[in-house]
Design an enzyme around this catalytic site. Structure first.
Site, PDB file in Angstrom:
ATOM      1  N   HIS A   1       0.841  -1.203   0.000  1.00 35.44           N
ATOM      2  CA  HIS A   1       0.000   0.000   0.000  1.00 35.44           C
ATOM      3  C   HIS A   1       0.877   1.256   0.000  1.00 35.44           C
ATOM      4  CE1 HIS A   1      -3.578   2.437   1.280  1.00 35.44           C
ATOM      5  NE2 HIS A   1      -2.634   3.166   1.850  1.00 35.44           N
ATOM      6  N   GLU A   2       1.872   1.284   0.872  1.00 32.59           N
ATOM      7  CA  GLU A   2       2.739   2.459   0.968  1.00 32.59           C
ATOM      8  C   GLU A   2       3.683   2.560  -0.227  1.00 32.59           C
ATOM      9  OE1 GLU A   2       2.064   4.682   3.066  1.00 32.59           O
ATOM     10  OE2 GLU A   2       0.639   3.464   4.181  1.00 32.59           O
TER      11      GLU A   2
ATOM     12  N   ASP B   1      -4.743   7.681  -1.405  1.00 28.55           N
ATOM     13  CA  ASP B   1      -5.688   6.845  -0.661  1.00 28.55           C
ATOM     14  C   ASP B   1      -7.089   6.943  -1.251  1.00 28.55           C
ATOM     15  OD1 ASP B   1      -3.978   5.728   1.307  1.00 28.55           O
ATOM     16  OD2 ASP B   1      -3.974   7.619   2.386  1.00 28.55           O
TER      17      ASP B   1
ATOM     18  N   HIS C   1       2.110   4.428  -2.996  1.00 27.16           N
ATOM     19  CA  HIS C   1       2.204   5.874  -2.751  1.00 27.16           C
ATOM     20  C   HIS C   1       3.581   6.391  -3.172  1.00 27.16           C
ATOM     21  CE1 HIS C   1      -1.559   6.375  -0.720  1.00 27.16           C
ATOM     22  NE2 HIS C   1      -1.239   5.674   0.352  1.00 27.16           N
TER      23      HIS C   1
END
Length: 943
Positions: free
Chosen positions: A164-165, A175, A168
């Site tokens: 998830h990170e 998000d 980014h």
């Protein structure tokens, strides 16, 4: 700093040929994370030196990234995985046969681990300071997140969180949840929860258990005690950027699953594009193909590295070109300042010089006290040679030789290279530089400095600076002040509070104040420099009125410096200095003030300045950034000013903003930004940032910025509500900032090409509006946004073009043919001003809009976008798309979404069951009462 964004001046063909023959390991030294044959190489994880040694930390990091590699491989459809990772062990941990660092440092890490918690507790997050599709700065994990297994119930497994990170950080997606707007009215007039995909199910939860959503929503916010809880078992496979913690979620939202209506940051920042669309548009995917076959990739390999002794070599140009424009004097003053004040205790320092040949002036000497510092200062060059020729490679070679005598190799060492000459042969030592394992910081003096100089920094991950030939410039001192050990330990580093230089007429004064705030004060030093033979008259007042005079300063007449060190902790408050030019001619007088943290547990306010790219080509602007924070908390409402200086033109002053508009992507994240495009000449430009903050009770934001992994309060499992532990929140102590604070930081240098020599027509359009919002009230729609400028984010645009559609696809793909709103009475304001505009929605509430496929469709939402136009009809890019629900008639109510129907079904069934149970209980009680009455009657008859 970021892949694809750090292109310096074009390398020579000879250098390109050298790169071709390099092995992969050398090729990627200093280049950050690289993708090669579907595998990421060079990912750097750094542990902050304040983190205590823990035997479980390293295995948990390895386990997290190994799990992440396979999860990422499947989520990207066999496109990418993690091949090799370096973990930087703090020098504060005991040695354990770790490999030596080369060019790696904490400040260059892609992932950092600290023991500092924010207001959001242990939320993993990524600091994103640029727009959609652009790399972030770093991923942050807390020590507790990596050691406390209970948190996997809150965030999901660590490997899933890492992916998830990573999305980014690497691909610049955002998000898909929104804690501030947890629900919205969709195009079917349904009240639904903000999520992606819309197939993820759950129920509303009140204080006493499940409840209808109308009991939970008041004035568009959740009623206190209410929340939406998701089912732990789902059929939906997306999305990782929403809830990677769900076991069914194994992919990113794509065109078919993306929820374009959800009011989340992904839709706002990426113009309603799905995360998968943004990811597949990245360089990683455009330049590669999926792995063939069905086999999984190999597990990642890990290298544990640790810095050894800190080693720095000054490699200084002493050619005859250094005699011009006080270059040697400025070098002497800055180098003395670095040796006496900046370089950390226990560092080994050597000095080499060069003209056509290299010379060792001082072998490596460890700094343990002030006498060691003074000894090294005595070896600084005092004269220049008669030769104009320079050989940078010869100087670097002497530096490498010095370090190799100490450690056998130059791994982990730092070279500070200062030169003013043109050296056409600098590419000859690029191979040696790459293989040395040393980091090279370059300082170019004057415009003639070699054009390929910055490549030495670019290849080794070093900083680059430019010092114009201006006697009142403090750029040389600022450059040396910016160069730190790179350990990440802010408590061991000095902080620059003041840097000023002015021409002062005879018998005139330079007078100013500098603030020493409560967070600094240890090891405070005032440095005064001048041009002529004698020092100016110096008078310094501390906040209590105590005076310091010239005689209280330690003076070096040869280098024309005067230094005052304040013992203990300097008194907080305003310090006032006056420099009186007693010389008979004008001269440049300069003041530099540095200090250190006053308390080991309270991080001081800091500023980090940098540019998005090392070079640009006219008319493309340079984006300037300044991160202002205390620890990891952003500092808001600061006055942040950038000064940009070229070789010949006057300095340009530019105010930076943290308003979420123009160049600034996120509002109130402590990252102040601005476009710079006032290019006067081709060549190098220097950047310096000055931060001032007025006295206030608190300047800190209430949360740490960045894109956070979603905190999950609980789940519905097998019909049972299972709540997680409440989010741990670390409160901030409100401190009275009686005096405010000031900070200075050099932002290095950048290169500009293609600037026309003659006046040119306007080529700068207004910048894109990125914060457009729409609110529907009664018969009107009210829009709000931040005004762009005539040129990017400066000046005043000429007009706005606002278009509206009931079709999201229409306005996204065909803005020019959407319905035009009359803006004849809307006059743009100055850039940075909040604009508000209201128009009637009658056109959309009274009819149906023709759809692109020829069909008609009733919709309860409208979509709005805007662009600005300047006086020369140059148009900005189309803004983010805002959306608003149309008027809901009084005799109708929003249709509840599927989740609410499901909940109502559950509650109805529970009601029927309750009624049946009640009938059984009542019948049972009646029968028992009748039985007791009959028994009593029989007993009476017997009597």
């Amino acid at each position: 700093m970021t892949h694809g964004d750090s292109a310096g001046p074009v390398c020579s063909l000879k250098f390109v040929t050298l790169l071709v023959v390099l092995g992969p390991e050398l090729l990627f030294l200093g280049a950050g994370v690289q993708l090669q044959e579907n595998g990421y190489n060079g990912l750097l994880v750094a542990i902050n030196p304040q983190v205590s040694e823990d035997q479980k930390l390293i295995p948990n990091i390895k386990e997290m990234i190994t799990e992440a590699s396979y999860y990422l491989f499947n989520a990207t459809k066999r496109r990418v995985f993690f091949r090799n990772i370096k973990i930087l062990i703090p020098a504060t941990w005991k040695a354990n046969n770790y490999s030596k660092v080369k060019q790696e440092s904490y400040e260059k890490a892609n992932v950092i681990v600290t023991d500092w918690n924010g207001a959001h507790g242990d939320d993993p997050y990524t600091l994103q300071y640029r727009g959609c599709g652009k790399e972030g700065k770093y991923i942050h994990f807390t020590l507790d997140f990596l050691l406390n297994d209970d948190l996997t119930a809150v965030y999901g497994s660590r490997g899933r969180v890492f992916v998830h990170e990573w999305a980014h950080l690497r691909w610049g997606v955002f998000d898909e949840y929104n804690n501030e707007k947890p629900f919205y009215v969709n195009g079917q007039n349904q009240i639904t929860v903000t999520r992606c995909s819309s197939d993820i199910t759950g129920i509303f939860l009140c204080e006493r258990g499940p409840c209808p959503q109308e009991n939970c929503i008041i004035s568009k916010i959740f009623k206190e005690g209410c929340m939406f809880i998701y089912n732990s078992t789902q059929n939906a496979t997306a999305s990782i950027m929403f809830m990677q913690s769900l076991s069914s979620v194994v992919e990113f939202c794509n065109a078919s699953t993306h929820n374009q209506e959800a009011p989340n940051l992904q839709n706002q920042m990426c113009s309603l594009r799905s995360t998968w669309d943004v990811i597949t548009d990245s360089d990683d995917f455009n330049n590669g193909f999926p792995m063939k076959g069905t086999e999984l990739p190999p597990p990642p390999t890990f290298s544990l590295i640790q810095a050894g002794d800190k080693v720095v070599c000054l490699v200084l140009d002493v050619s005859s070109k250094m005699a011009k424009a006080d270059r040697l004097l400025q070098l002497q003053q800055a180098a003395e300042f670095y040796l006496m004040q900046v370089v950390e205790i226990h560092t080994f320092v050597g000095i080499a010089s060069f003209n056509s040949k290299g010379t060792v002036r001082a072998q490596l000497h460890q700094i343990n006290n002030d006498d060691d510092r003074k000894l090294l200062v005595s070896y600084l060059p005092t004269t220049v040679s008669a030769e104009a020729e320079t050989s940078i490679c010869s100087g670097l070679k002497k530096g490498f030789e010095m370090v190799e005598k100490l450690n056998g190799k130059a791994f982990g060492s730092v070279m500070i290279l200062v030169t003013s000459g043109g050296d056409e042969h600098v590419t000859n030592c690029f191979l040696a530089v790459l293989s040395s394992g040393s980091t090279i910081h370059t300082i170019a003096l004057g415009s003639p400095a070699v054009k390929n100089l910055e490549e030495l920094s670019h290849l080794t991950g070093g900083l680059k600076f430019f010092v114009p030939d201006k006697s009142n410039s403090n750029n040389m001192l600022d450059a040396f002040s910016r160069i730190s050990s790179g350990t990440g330990d802010i408590f061991q580093q000095h902080i620059q509070l003041e840097s000023i230089g002015e021409y002062v007429k005879p018998h005139h004064q330079l007078k100013n104040t500098v603030t020493v705030d409560h967070s600094v004060g240890n090891d405070t030093t005032f440095l005064v420099t001048w041009q002529t033979s004698g020092p100016p008259e110096i008078v310094l007042f501390d906040p209590n009125g105590r005076k310091y005079y010239t005689d209280d300063f330690t003076t070096n007449l040869a280098f024309r410096t005067a230094r005052l060190w304040i013992p203990g902790t300097a008194k907080p408050g305003l310090w006032t200095y006056t420099l009186n030019n007693t010389h008979h001619s004008p001269q440049a007088l300069k003041v530099t003030v540095t200090s250190g943290a006053s308390r080991s547990a309270v991080p001081p306010a800091t500023v980090e300045a940098f540019v998005e790219r090392d070079s640009t080509h006219f008319p493309h602007p340079v984006t300037i950034y300044a991160i202002v924070r205390k620890g990891f908390y952003p500092i808001l409402n600061a006055t942040v000013t950038a000064t940009i200086e070229s070789e010949t033109a006057d300095p340009v002053t530019l105010k930076l903003f943290d308003d979420g508009a123009g160049a600034d992507v996120i509002k109130n994240d402590g990252i102040y930004s601005r476009y710079f495009f006032s290019f006067a000449v081709n060549g190098r430009y220097s950047l310096k940032v000055h931060v001032n903050h007025s006295p206030s009770i608190s300047a800190l934001a209430h949360s740490i910025p960045g894109s956070h992994a979603m905190y999950v309060p609980g789940y519905i499992t097998n019909g049972n509500i299972q709540m997680n532990a409440p989010r741990k929140s670390v409160g901030r102590r409100e401190e009275e900032q009686k005096w405010g604070f000031s900070r200075i930081s050099s932002g290095g240098s950048f290169f500009v090409l293609g600037v026309p020599a003659d006046p040119h027509p306007d080529v700068f359009p207004p910048c894109k509006i990125i914060d457009l919002e729409a609110v529907k009230s009664e018969e009107e729609v009210t829009l709000s946004w931040t005004a762009p400028g005539e040129d990017f984010d400066q000046g005043q645009a000429n007009s706005y073009e606002i278009r509206v559609s009931k079709s999201l696809q229409n306005i996204q793909d065909d803005f020019n043919n959407a319905i035009l709103v009359n803006t004849s009475k809307l006059n743009p304001q100055q850039a940075g001003t909040k604009e508000i505009f209201t128009f009637s929605s009658e056109l959309f509430t009274n009819g149906l809009e023709h759809q692109p496929d020829g069909e008609t469709q009733k919709s309860h939402r409208i979509y709005v976008a805007i662009r600005a136009v300047d006086r020369n009809s140059l148009k900005s890019a189309v803004s983010n798309v805002a959306q608003a629900s149309l008027l809901i008639p009084l005799n109708s109510a929003p249709v509840f979404a599927r989740d609410d129907f499901m909940l109502k079904g559950v509650l109805t069934a529970m009601g029927f069951i309750g009624i049946i149970c009640l009938i059984i209980v009542v019948t049972h009680c009646v029968l028992n009462r009748k039985k007791r009455a009959d028994k009593k009657e029989n007993e009476t008859k017997l009597l």
